[in-house]
Design an enzyme around this catalytic site. Structure first.
Site, mmCIF file in Angstrom:
data_model
loop_
_atom_site.group_PDB
_atom_site.id
_atom_site.type_symbol
_atom_site.label_atom_id
_atom_site.label_comp_id
_atom_site.label_asym_id
_atom_site.label_seq_id
_atom_site.Cartn_x
_atom_site.Cartn_y
_atom_site.Cartn_z
ATOM 1 N N ASN A 8 4.437 -2.250 2.378
ATOM 2 C CA ASN A 8 3.859 -0.855 2.131
ATOM 3 C C ASN A 8 2.777 -0.563 2.960
ATOM 4 O OD1 ASN A 8 2.200 -2.699 0.982
ATOM 5 N ND2 ASN A 8 2.008 -2.001 -1.123
ATOM 6 N N CYS A 9 2.400 -1.338 4.193
ATOM 7 C CA CYS A 9 1.297 -1.039 4.825
ATOM 8 C C CYS A 9 1.457 0.155 5.793
ATOM 9 C CB CYS A 9 0.828 -2.070 5.702
ATOM 10 S SG CYS A 9 -0.093 -1.694 7.066
ATOM 11 N N ASP A 10 0.895 1.108 5.811
ATOM 12 C CA ASP A 10 1.204 2.488 6.698
ATOM 13 C C ASP A 10 1.374 2.108 7.917
ATOM 14 O OD1 ASP A 10 1.449 4.038 4.346
ATOM 15 O OD2 ASP A 10 -0.801 4.653 4.616
#
Length: 114
Positions: A8-10
């Site tokens: 979920n890290c951009d």
């Protein structure tokens, strides 16, 4: 090639999207679900330094109430990253006994562009 990070890290999402769009084969390793071993970090540290690998700008670092933060060295940084994998700058690409930290589109183009 293994792309390490958190799903979920951009920045990891940007790297995955770039690699997918350019048909670069990779295996994704999520720190949270797949874990992380000390040997992996030590392998990365053969081609990058712990100061580059340790993310002091994230919320995990800011939330740490840990006296080890004040007397950092490589061993302490490794221990902190193993306890809190989100302290690792993302993504990390491990390939051919080298590692690359972060996402820079120009650098990816130079390395993996077709």
């Amino acid at each position: 090639m293994i792309l390490y990070g958190i799903k979920n890290c951009d920045t990891v999402k940007k790297a995955k999207r770039w690699l997918d769009e350019h048909a670069v084969n990779y295996q994704f390793h999520d720190f949270r679900t797949d874990g992380l071993e000390q040997q992996t970090i030590e392998t990365w540290l053969k081609t990058t330094d712990w100061q580059t690998l340790l993310n002091k700008r994230g919320t995990t670092w800011r939330k740490l109430d840990d006296p080890r933060k004040e007397s950092l060295d490589e061993a302490t940084a490794i221990a902190l990253m193993l306890e809190n994998p989100t302290l690792i700058k993302r993504p990390v690409i491990s390939e051919k006994d080298e590692c690359y930290v972060g996402f820079n589109e120009e650098e990816y183009q130079n390395r993996y562009g077709n």
